[in-house]
Design a protein around this motif. Structure first.
Motif, PDB file in Angstrom:
ATOM      1  N   UNK A 101      -1.413   7.480  -0.491  1.00 46.98           N
ATOM      2  CA  UNK A 101      -1.119   6.493  -1.538  1.00 46.98           C
ATOM      3  C   UNK A 101       0.275   5.924  -1.358  1.00 46.98           C
ATOM      4  N   UNK A 102       0.436   4.639  -1.653  1.00 43.03           N
ATOM      5  CA  UNK A 102       1.761   4.046  -1.584  1.00 43.03           C
ATOM      6  C   UNK A 102       2.555   4.431  -2.829  1.00 43.03           C
ATOM      7  N   UNK A 103       3.873   4.373  -2.696  1.00 41.21           N
ATOM      8  CA  UNK A 103       4.772   4.692  -3.793  1.00 41.21           C
ATOM      9  C   UNK A 103       5.856   3.631  -3.850  1.00 41.21           C
ATOM     10  N   UNK A 120       3.789   3.372   2.100  1.00 43.14           N
ATOM     11  CA  UNK A 120       2.748   4.380   2.335  1.00 43.14           C
ATOM     12  C   UNK A 120       3.153   5.203   3.554  1.00 43.14           C
ATOM     13  N   UNK A 121       2.791   4.731   4.733  1.00 44.88           N
ATOM     14  CA  UNK A 121       3.240   5.389   5.958  1.00 44.88           C
ATOM     15  C   UNK A 121       4.769   5.430   5.984  1.00 44.88           C
ATOM     16  N   UNK A 122       5.323   6.601   6.276  1.00 41.20           N
ATOM     17  CA  UNK A 122       6.769   6.711   6.354  1.00 41.20           C
ATOM     18  C   UNK A 122       7.439   7.186   5.085  1.00 41.20           C
ATOM     19  N   UNK A 123       6.655   7.498   4.045  1.00 44.39           N
ATOM     20  CA  UNK A 123       7.262   8.026   2.821  1.00 44.39           C
ATOM     21  C   UNK A 123       8.065   9.283   3.108  1.00 44.39           C
ATOM     22  N   UNK A 124       7.562  10.110   4.006  1.00 43.08           N
ATOM     23  CA  UNK A 124       8.300  11.256   4.519  1.00 43.08           C
ATOM     24  C   UNK A 124       8.154  11.255   6.035  1.00 43.08           C
ATOM     25  N   UNK A 149      -7.075   0.220  -3.145  1.00 45.07           N
ATOM     26  CA  UNK A 149      -6.045  -0.748  -2.801  1.00 45.07           C
ATOM     27  C   UNK A 149      -4.681  -0.064  -2.749  1.00 45.07           C
ATOM     28  N   UNK A 150      -3.868  -0.469  -1.776  1.00 43.41           N
ATOM     29  CA  UNK A 150      -2.514   0.055  -1.567  1.00 43.41           C
ATOM     30  C   UNK A 150      -2.496   1.544  -1.216  1.00 43.41           C
ATOM     31  N   UNK A 151      -3.536   1.981  -0.497  1.00 45.24           N
ATOM     32  CA  UNK A 151      -3.509   3.302   0.115  1.00 45.24           C
ATOM     33  C   UNK A 151      -3.799   3.137   1.600  1.00 45.24           C
ATOM     34  N   UNK A 152      -3.053   3.875   2.428  1.00 44.83           N
ATOM     35  CA  UNK A 152      -3.276   3.852   3.871  1.00 44.83           C
ATOM     36  C   UNK A 152      -4.291   4.938   4.214  1.00 44.83           C
ATOM     37  N   UNK A 153      -5.399   4.537   4.816  1.00 45.92           N
ATOM     38  CA  UNK A 153      -6.439   5.489   5.217  1.00 45.92           C
ATOM     39  C   UNK A 153      -6.304   5.762   6.707  1.00 45.92           C
ATOM     40  N   UNK A 154      -5.799   6.949   7.042  1.00 46.38           N
ATOM     41  CA  UNK A 154      -5.706   7.368   8.436  1.00 46.38           C
ATOM     42  C   UNK A 154      -7.102   7.755   8.909  1.00 46.38           C
TER      43      UNK A 154
END
Length: 294
Positions: free
Chosen positions: A11-13, A26-30, A223-228
């Motif tokens: 999920x994006x933040x 999303x990607x890269x939050x940590x 919406x606004x979630x990255x699905x790996x």
């Protein structure tokens, strides 16, 4: 032919970057939420000028590439060599930081909607200290494919392939062979996409949710979630409503990643050197930026 399914949802933040620009990350939050070769994916979008007017004043980068895709709005890129690039609705800027670049990205509007994405794409060790380069890609130079079912595909990078279609993107020939598509899907219709089986891949819906079909099963991507995605040679995606999403795939580099803010190298020693170079004014070297030929 192996169909891809969802391995992980990120999920994006909402975070802020630059001088206080509000973005969805999303990607890269940590540092654990990366997908080699992709380091970070930010989505920015607001019609409130206070969310973006402060922009991204001058800041450095080293060791990777940034890809800015503007859906709506107008930004101006300026760098330490005096280069300027206007990024307008539908356009893309592909920038290779290489050994170093100092640049700014500032809004050229005082009101209205500003929306788009910035992707950070890693470079292998052998390329991290190459000369910096960038290219501005005008909207009319991004190949677009209209499919029979009514879907539309914009191919920013790589080569789009489906059962009946093939289209080269605006950017090709990079070592990580990035695939970057903007898909506009028609409600109730599915789309089969072919992807290199050993590439990492994700989907990111930015208007309405989509569904990943895998055999007799299906999984929704909000919406606004990255699905790996899992490994596989095909991706089947479907929309319950008219939807828009990004599809990203790339060849993994498979090297250690050391990151400190805008510097991405392979070791902590290289990060310390990047910081010293920035502090002493030698980050960018003495060579001018080179233009990439599309």
């Amino acid at each position: 032919m192996t169909a891809r399914s969802i391995k992980q949802l990120i999920p994006s933040r909402q975070v802020s970057d630059g001088a206080g620009v509000k973005i969805q990350r999303s990607l890269g939050l940590t540092q654990q939420l990366r997908l080699d070769p992709f380091l970070m994916l930010d989505c920015f979008g607001s019609d409130q000028a206070s969310d973006y007017l402060a922009g991204f004043p001058a800041h450095p980068h080293r060791g990777f590439e940034t890809v800015t895709y503007m859906l709506h709005g107008h930004m101006l890129h300026e760098d330490h060599m005096g280069n300027k690039g206007h990024l307008k609705s539908g356009g893309v800027q592909w920038m290779t930081a290489g050994r170093g670049i100092i640049h700014s990205e500032m809004p050229q509007q005082e009101s209205g909607l500003m929306q788009g994405f910035q992707l950070w794409l890693n470079l292998p060790a052998a390329e991290k200290m190459k000369d910096a380069a960038y290219v501005d890609i005008a909207p009319e130079d991004i190949p677009v494919l209209q499919l029979d079912a009514g879907h539309q595909v914009k191919v920013i990078a790589g080569q789009f392939r489906s059962e009946q279609h093939q289209l080269d993107g605006a950017i090709r020939g990079l070592s990580t062979d990035p695939q970057y598509y903007d898909l506009h899907l028609v409600a109730g219709q599915s789309l089969h996409i072919e992807l290199p089986e050993d590439y990492q891949a994700l989907v990111y819906p930015y208007e309405q949710a989509v569904t990943i079909l895998h055999g007799d099963t299906s999984s929704k991507v909000p919406m606004h979630q990255a699905a790996v995605l899992t490994a596989g040679s095909t991706l089947q995606v479907q929309a319950d409503q008219d939807s828009k999403l990004l599809v990203l795939a790339g060849k993994p580099i498979g090297e250690p990643v050391a990151q400190y803010g805008p510097f991405v190298m392979n070791t902590s020693e290289e990060i310390e050197q990047a910081i010293r170079d920035y502090q002493t004014g030698t980050l960018t070297g003495d060579k001018p930026l080179q233009s990439i030929q599309i």
